[in-house]
Design an enzyme around this catalytic site. Structure first.
Site, PDB file in Angstrom:
ATOM      1  N   HIS A 121       2.094 -20.106 -14.451  1.00  9.62           N
ATOM      2  CA  HIS A 121       0.985 -19.210 -14.134  1.00  9.62           C
ATOM      3  C   HIS A 121      -0.295 -19.968 -13.794  1.00  9.62           C
ATOM      4  O   HIS A 121      -0.623 -20.993 -14.376  1.00  9.62           O
ATOM      5  CB  HIS A 121       0.724 -18.255 -15.303  1.00  9.62           C
ATOM      6  N   ASP A 122      -0.979 -19.453 -12.778  1.00  7.41           N
ATOM      7  CA  ASP A 122      -2.303 -19.919 -12.373  1.00  7.41           C
ATOM      8  C   ASP A 122      -2.320 -21.353 -11.852  1.00  7.41           C
ATOM      9  O   ASP A 122      -3.384 -21.983 -11.775  1.00  7.41           O
ATOM     10  CB  ASP A 122      -3.315 -19.760 -13.519  1.00  7.41           C
ATOM     11  N   GLY A 139       0.925 -24.351 -16.997  1.00 12.99           N
ATOM     12  CA  GLY A 139      -0.110 -23.467 -16.483  1.00 12.99           C
ATOM     13  C   GLY A 139      -1.361 -24.193 -16.030  1.00 12.99           C
ATOM     14  O   GLY A 139      -1.746 -25.215 -16.583  1.00 12.99           O
TER      15      GLY A 139
END
Length: 262
Positions: A121-122, A139
């Site tokens: 994520h991200d 992440g």
């Protein structure tokens, strides 16, 4: 018409260009948008708020747009955005973002992403990168343009890798890697600079000499980081042809949050 195999499941709300090809047993969710010329291999699952650009080739068994592996995630409408002309090989997993950190996982264009790569994520992966088999991005990792990552390499959360850097096989990357550097190992060590990659990209001898000097100032003279950065900034006047390369290095050092690998 869009070429969708009879065994594929495509939600009627998904937006697929007429030239998209979808292989057998693929599953595509309601909030997915896919641009012209992209091919989706057999058994792929593409879900979430995922946008995929043009002329990508996504091989079989990849999972794109699944929820992030973050216990705080509570179903918010975060995103995965993928650019154009990427090759995404078998069993890759790219996750959605999480709220509070931008909420978007981004992959740029013209990337070569090999089997079993995980992009958490991200993360932000820019353009022209090469990620070898079993590359794992935790992440919030950022890979700048032209980064090359060796197989079986893990990159710690919030780490940034500068443009044109090369990470060797089976490396454990827990600190930021400055642009142009060549690193490997566990613990990670800087071995030199990516001279072969720079030559392949058309860097002139003068620019390569400037990168070599930056490497020397950072790693070969026993300077403190502040002292090395000041000396690197002075190179812009001494080697004007490499002024942009010097600026790239000094910006990276100034904005490093995890400390640079030294």
């Amino acid at each position: 018409m869009t070429q969708v195999h009879s065994t594929a499941i495509v939600d009627p709300k998904a937006e697929l260009d007429a030239s998209v090809s979808v292989g057998p047993y693929a599953v595509i969710g309601a909030h997915v948008r896919i641009g012209a010329g992209t091919t989706i291999g057999p058994h792929c699952v593409i879900e979430g708020h995922t946008t995929i650009g043009c002329d990508n080739r996504i091989f079989q068994f990849s999972s794109l747009g699944a929820i992030p592996q973050d216990k705080k995630y509570a179903g918010e409408p975060t995103e995965l955005v993928i650019g154009d002309r990427n090759v995404i090989r078998e069993f890759c997993t790219f996750n959605l973002g999480v709220p509070g950190a931008g909420g978007v996982t981004r992959v740029g264009s013209d990337n070569w992403i090999m089997a079993y790569t995980h992009i958490a994520h991200d993360c932000r992966v820019d353009d022209h990168t090469t990620l070898s088999n079993n590359t794992t991005l935790a992440g919030h990792v950022h890979l700048a343009d032209w980064v090359t990552v060796g197989g079986l390499t893990g990159i710690h959360q919030f780490v940034s890798i500068g443009a044109h850097a090369m990470l060797g096989f089976a490396s454990a990357v827990t600190q930021d890697v400055p642009p142009f550097m060549l690193v490997d190992g566990n613990p990670l060590a800087v071995r030199g600079f990516n001279v072969v990659g720079l030559r392949r990209r058309g860097y002139t001898p003068a620019r390569i000499a400037a990168v070599k000097q930056m490497h020397k100032l950072l790693y070969r003279q026993g300077r403190t980081l502040d002292d090395a950065r000041t000396a690197i900034q002075a190179l812009a006047a001494e080697m004007p042809e490499a002024a942009e390369d010097v600026a790239l290095m000094t910006r990276f050092i100034a904005h490093s949050t995890r400390g640079i690998a030294r």
